[in-house]
Enzyme design. Structure first.
Site: not given
Length: 270
Positions: A149, A162
């Site tokens: 990501s 996250y």
């Protein structure tokens, strides 16, 4: 892709997709499903993994692949996935550690949320490498694709678990790349920003505010991956992330000040 093949189905990266065996985790929907379709369209034999068995079966039927429902974050689950692929196809050329979870909050997020993010976003990659590396080291190499990501290169406001685990996933991919390059193992990290998937839809108002304006479809991500295999370590469906990553490294204080300013504008303490 197998054994350092020097041709591929397009581009100039030296990796051949046609005829290869590709395992994709988290492939019941989103980026994983798009990767499965893209690889199958280019002639790969795709093994579709997902915790949701019905979703894995559906995508596998669509692409003419093999469904192996299992928990890719679990030691036994990932070994089952690799062992079954080896029994069916005799080899694994490409392993896409794609399964992931978006967890919001800060230090006050529940302990189980932090552990869940760590297990899926990091340990799934570690366990996948543990399962597939012996096969690759015995057979001249392979290809490991880690879905990380842009949060692993930058950060994601409002989502500390996250962001932290995606940074760890990037660190593990870097370690693999540096450690096993001489053994024929290629490692790449896929670092998209916003992608129009269920994960984006469930990210709440903050996530949508930050990511939706520049979000891309999963198919765009999959095409970018297929055209980048064997190339640069970082695969960036949003090319502008490279510039932001460079700015972050060149002047961390200025970058952090900018992120703090953005936090004030979007109104989050996370």
């Amino acid at each position: 892709m197998s054994g350092g093949t020097e041709e591929r189905d397009g581009g100039d990266t030296g990796v051949r997709i046609e005829g290869s065996v590709a395992v994709v985790t988290g492939a019941g929907n989103g980026i994983g499903a798009a990767l499965s379709r893209e690889f199958a369209a280019r002639g790969a034999h795709v093994v579709v993994n997902d915790l949701d068995g019905a979703a894995a079966e559906r995508v596998a039927a669509e692409v003419g692949g093999t469904a192996v429902p299992a928990d890719a974050a679990d030691e036994q689950g990932v070994r089952l996935l690799v062992d079954r692929t080896l029994r069916i196809h005799g080899r694994v050329d490409l392993f896409c550690a794609n399964a992931g979870v978006a967890t919001s909050g800060g230090p006050d997020a529940p302990e189980e949320d932090w552990e869940h993010a760590w297990r899926i976003n990091v340990m799934a990659h570690v366990r996948a490498a543990r399962a597939v590396l012996p096969h690759w080291l015995d057979n001249g190499g392979g290809h490991f694709l880690a879905t990380v990501s842009a949060a692993g290169l930058l950060t994601m406001l409002g989502a500390a678990p996250y962001s932290v685990t995606k940074h760890a996933a990037l660190g593990f991919a870097e370690w693999l790349a540096a450690t096993y390059a001489d053994d024929g193992v290629t490692v790449q990290a896929l670092c998209p920003q916003g992608v129009r998937t269920g994960m984006l839809e469930s990210s709440g108002e903050l996530g949508r505010t930050l990511l939706e304006p520049d979000a891309v479809d999963p198919e765009h991500v999959a095409t970018t991956v297929a055209e980048s295999l064997g190339g640069s370590f970082l695969i960036l469906p949003h090319p502008e992330v490279a510039e932001w990553y460079a700015r972050r490294a060149a002047d961390p204080d200025r970058w952090l000040a900018g992120m703090s300013s953005l936090r004030r504008r979007v109104g989050t303490d996370g």
